[in-house]
Design an enzyme around this catalytic site. Structure first.
Site, PDB file in Angstrom:
ATOM      1  NE  ARG A  21      -2.100  -1.301   3.650  1.00 38.78           N
ATOM      2  CZ  ARG A  21      -1.760  -2.477   4.149  1.00 38.78           C
ATOM      3  NH1 ARG A  21      -2.078  -3.585   3.500  1.00 38.78           N
ATOM      4  NH2 ARG A  21      -1.110  -2.547   5.291  1.00 38.78           N
TER       5      ARG A  21
ATOM      6  NE  ARG B  35      -3.133   9.874   2.270  1.00 38.38           N
ATOM      7  CZ  ARG B  35      -3.024  10.106   3.569  1.00 38.38           C
ATOM      8  NH1 ARG B  35      -2.743  11.315   4.003  1.00 38.38           N
ATOM      9  NH2 ARG B  35      -3.188   9.121   4.423  1.00 38.38           N
TER      10      ARG B  35
ATOM     11  NE  ARG C  19      16.194  -3.687  12.543  1.00 38.62           N
ATOM     12  CZ  ARG C  19      17.498  -3.461  12.398  1.00 38.62           C
ATOM     13  NH1 ARG C  19      18.368  -4.479  12.443  1.00 38.62           N
ATOM     14  NH2 ARG C  19      17.957  -2.233  12.214  1.00 38.62           N
TER      15      ARG C  19
ATOM     16  NE  ARG D 264       9.490   6.905  15.049  1.00 38.57           N
ATOM     17  CZ  ARG D 264       8.264   6.388  15.039  1.00 38.57           C
ATOM     18  NH1 ARG D 264       7.383   6.813  14.148  1.00 38.57           N
ATOM     19  NH2 ARG D 264       7.921   5.460  15.907  1.00 38.57           N
TER      20      ARG D 264
ATOM     21  CD  GLU E  59      11.513   5.149  17.003  1.00 37.76           C
ATOM     22  OE1 GLU E  59      11.151   4.372  16.095  1.00 37.76           O
ATOM     23  OE2 GLU E  59      10.722   5.899  17.623  1.00 37.76           O
TER      24      GLU E  59
ATOM     25  CE1 TYR F 149       4.380  -2.574  14.679  1.00 39.99           C
ATOM     26  CE2 TYR F 149       2.624  -2.331  13.048  1.00 39.99           C
ATOM     27  CZ  TYR F 149       3.406  -1.790  14.062  1.00 39.99           C
ATOM     28  OH  TYR F 149       3.215  -0.507  14.456  1.00 39.99           O
TER      29      TYR F 149
ATOM     30  CG  ASP G 205      -1.295  -0.715  13.384  1.00 41.40           C
ATOM     31  OD1 ASP G 205      -0.147  -0.403  13.756  1.00 41.40           O
ATOM     32  OD2 ASP G 205      -1.698  -0.558  12.213  1.00 41.40           O
TER      33      ASP G 205
END
Length: 383
Positions: free
Chosen positions: A173, A177, A249, A279, A300, A348, A350
């Site tokens: 994905r 945009r 990780r 980041r 991070e 993983y 969410d």
């Protein structure tokens, strides 16, 4: 029908299952090896700055699942929050995900949406018919310039390997945009809990049928004392790593505080390999309804997870998948235990998916005992 239940792990998976089963009338004991509840969603208020800190890195709640949205809102006051990520590339700051503003700024254009689509199409590598790798996927759909600016270096730092070694599915994905929408997520429901995530989990666990014990490790011998165990810990750890360790990780955080503002946004990605961290997060921007004169930030860093490190992201590459299968086969032979959550299923997840799956697992167990049936090792297939 009352059962004695042991849940290993006091994060969202364990807490939701515990609450649902306690409401159904069962006695539930929840243990966790850490000294706090909420797992990696744990948040705390920094004593020096007063800022609410996402201790294990930022968590933004987003979902299209109304049941999950209503569930979490029943345990907190969810505040409106839109995640707007920025990225420093080539000494400029861009908006992510790549949108019309990013495209026009990067290429020095003033394209309309249709013109931007044509531009990106012309940049893509049409010779790649079936992308097999992350690199193929990016080159096919956005071309070399955007790939090298925004994806290549960041991916190497995040995953510790070249994008050509990662599957295309990671970038299926592709976040591009052709309008000026810089909302990082597309989900209908988005927000941030007013008082952080820890009180949510505390509220979920607040039931007379639940006892919680921290600083407590799972002991195989204790399994016989319970009708069923829900295990949220590392799948390979349950079997004492007999076939080797699954690949993860981990993240390191370098915290620092400043007076005033540091970067003017919650998340600033650094896509170049010249910068060692991926980041910087400025935590007060995760609670824009609060006012703070000082600010606390995290640099991070991502690296391979060692034996004594906290696992964050499962790698799930070919080597890990063959190793995973051995553990899945072992788990299927176990009785009266179900493996759940990010670590228990080596996926993983969410937060919204974690909650949705935990609700499903609890329902499955309730139905199984009502029909005097068996509970599988995995309600959600991790293969």
């Amino acid at each position: 029908m009352q059962k004695e239940i042991l849940i290993v792990g006091a994060g969202f998976s364990g807490a939701v299952i515990a609450r649902e089963l306690a409401v159904a009338g069962h006695n539930v004991r929840v243990i966790d090896s850490r000294d706090h509840i909420a797992g990696n969603c744990y948040s705390h208020r920094d004593e020096k700055t007063g800022v609410m800190v996402h201790t294990y890195g930022p968590h933004i709640f987003h979902t299209d699942n109304k049941e999950v949205w209503d569930y979490i809102n029943s345990h907190c006051n969810m505040m409106p929050y839109t995640n707007r990520v920025k990225a420093t590339v080539n000494n400029q700051v861009f908006s992510l995900p790549i949108n019309l503003h990013t495209i026009n700024q990067f290429f020095g254009k003033t394209c309309s949406p249709a013109e931007a689509k044509d531009l990106i199409s012309s940049k893509g590598d049409a010779s790649i018919l079936e992308p097999k790798t992350f690199e193929d996927q990016a080159l096919k759909f956005v071309g070399k310039e955007l790939y090298e600016a925004f994806f290549k270096g960041y991916t190497i730092k995040q995953w510790g390997m070249e994008p050509k070694e990662l599957p295309a599915s990671i970038l299926k994905r592709l976040p591009v945009r052709f309008n000026y929408d810089d909302n990082y997520f597309n989900h209908k429901y988005q927000g941030m809990p007013e008082e952080g995530y820890t009180p949510i989990v505390a509220s979920i666990l607040n039931h007379k049928g639940i006892t919680v014990e921290l600083n407590t490790h799972y002991d195989h011998e204790s399994k016989k004392n319970y009708d069923h165990v829900f295990y949220c810990g590392p799948l390979d750890g349950y079997f004492e790593y007999r076939y080797g360790r699954l690949g993860y990780r981990t993240l390191d955080f370098e915290a620092f505080s400043v007076e005033g503002d540091y970067q003017g946004c919650a998340v600033m990605n650094y896509c170049s390999l010249d910068v060692p961290y991926t980041r910087i997060t400025e935590h007060k921007y995760f609670a824009p309804w609060e006012q703070h004169g000082s600010s606390l930030c995290y640099k991070e860093y991502s690296r391979a997870c060692g034996e004594d490190d906290l696992p964050y992201y499962p790698i799930r590459q070919m080597g890990e998948m063959s190793l995973l299968q051995k553990y899945l086969d072992e788990a299927d032979q176990e009785k009266n235990i179900t493996f759940v959550g990010r670590l228990g299923t080596y996926r993983y997840l969410d937060m919204d998916v974690t909650i949705a799956e935990a609700l499903e697992v609890a329902r499955h167990y309730t139905q199984a005992i009502a029909k005097d049936g068996d509970m599988p090792a995995f309600v959600i297939n991790p293969r």
